[in-house]
Scaffold this motif. Structure first.
Motif: not given
Length: 286
Positions: A84-98
């Motif tokens: 799975i390639i999971s592409v997310h919002l900038s880490t500077k804007m959201s904790g979604t990536y984490q």
């Protein structure tokens, strides 16, 4: 045979048509108005969101998906051996990536998760996810897909105009543009992203002039990357006519690779930008 899957979050602002065409899966963030919690794109529409944003006295907030939210999606779409390639919002804007990174350690051991920080938001992040999905549909391998995605992330140009800095300031996403707060009436700053964080680019008097400046910036991109074509995306918060007018200009200014991707800024990002925002995203290809 093992498969590659692409996942993103609701902050990518991809339309349902694009999601279906490219087989991209979405994990929604939530937006909260006082005690009411809504899943972006699931139980609140863009129109309903902006109506509430302008009528409610209390500023809404957003919350990233939990790792469990990601695990449920990952294990639903993937079989053992898949990636799975999971592409997310900038880490500077959201904790979604984490959250996605943590979820990758919680899935079945035979499922691989590769997380990508788009260093962007809205359709800019959506363009990165779309590039990955298109590469997968063309049959490229994981390393080739990630190389293409990495190039897109690093070469993406982002410029946007907001009606007011109020929403970015109140929600703590104003970043390096904090110096612009309190500037003269009718100054419409052109903002950009620096390493995934909101930053000032230029101060311009009047929105029409600010949007016209985006034409000039597109022309500068063309000059900087001669003999290249461009992937372009535009997003807006309840400003479809301004976005379409900009699109018409960009079709004349830039040699395009495919159609311009246009769509509304949904609740996840709209909480922070407010109504009246127009954003331009572009990167060279070929």
């Amino acid at each position: 045979m093992p498969k590659l899957h692409v996942v993103t979050d609701s902050g990518s602002d991809l339309t349902s048509r694009v999601l279906r065409k490219l087989a991209i899966h979405v994990v929604p963030l939530t937006v909260q108005f006082e005690e009411e919690i809504f899943h972006d794109g699931v139980d609140i529409s863009v129109e309903q969101f902006y109506e509430r944003l302008q009528s409610d006295d209390v500023m809404p907030s957003t919350c990233q998906p939990s790792p469990i939210d990601f695990v449920q999606v990952y294990e639903k779409i993937a079989e053992p051996g898949d990636t799975i390639i999971s592409v997310h919002l900038s880490t500077k804007m959201s904790g979604t990536y984490q959250s996605a990174v943590l979820a990758g350690t919680m899935v079945e051991p035979d499922i691989k998760v590769v997380t990508v920080d788009s260093k962007c938001a809205s359709i800019g992040a959506g363009m990165i996810a779309a590039a990955a999905a298109e590469a997968v549909q063309k049959g490229l391998g994981l390393d080739e897909v990630l190389d293409l995605v990495g190039q897109a992330v690093e070469s993406l140009h982002v410029y946007f105009v907001v009606d007011t800095l109020e929403y970015l300031q109140k929600n703590g996403r104003i970043g390096l543009a904090s110096a612009l707060v309190g500037t003269l009436l009718n100054i419409k700053p052109v903002l950009t992203l620096v390493d995934g964080e909101v930053a000032p680019f230029e101060k311009i008097r009047g929105k029409a002039r600010a949007l016209k400046r985006l034409h000039d910036l597109a022309a500068e991109m063309r000059e900087k990357h001669p003999n290249r074509r461009f992937r372009v995306g535009l997003s807006h918060s309840m400003s479809p006519m301004e976005a379409e007018k900009l699109a018409e200009a960009l079709r004349e200014i830039l040699p395009l690779d495919g159609e311009i991707m246009i769509g509304p800024i949904g609740p996840t990002i709209g909480v922070h930008t407010g109504p009246g925002t127009v954003a331009m995203f572009a990167y060279p290809v070929g």
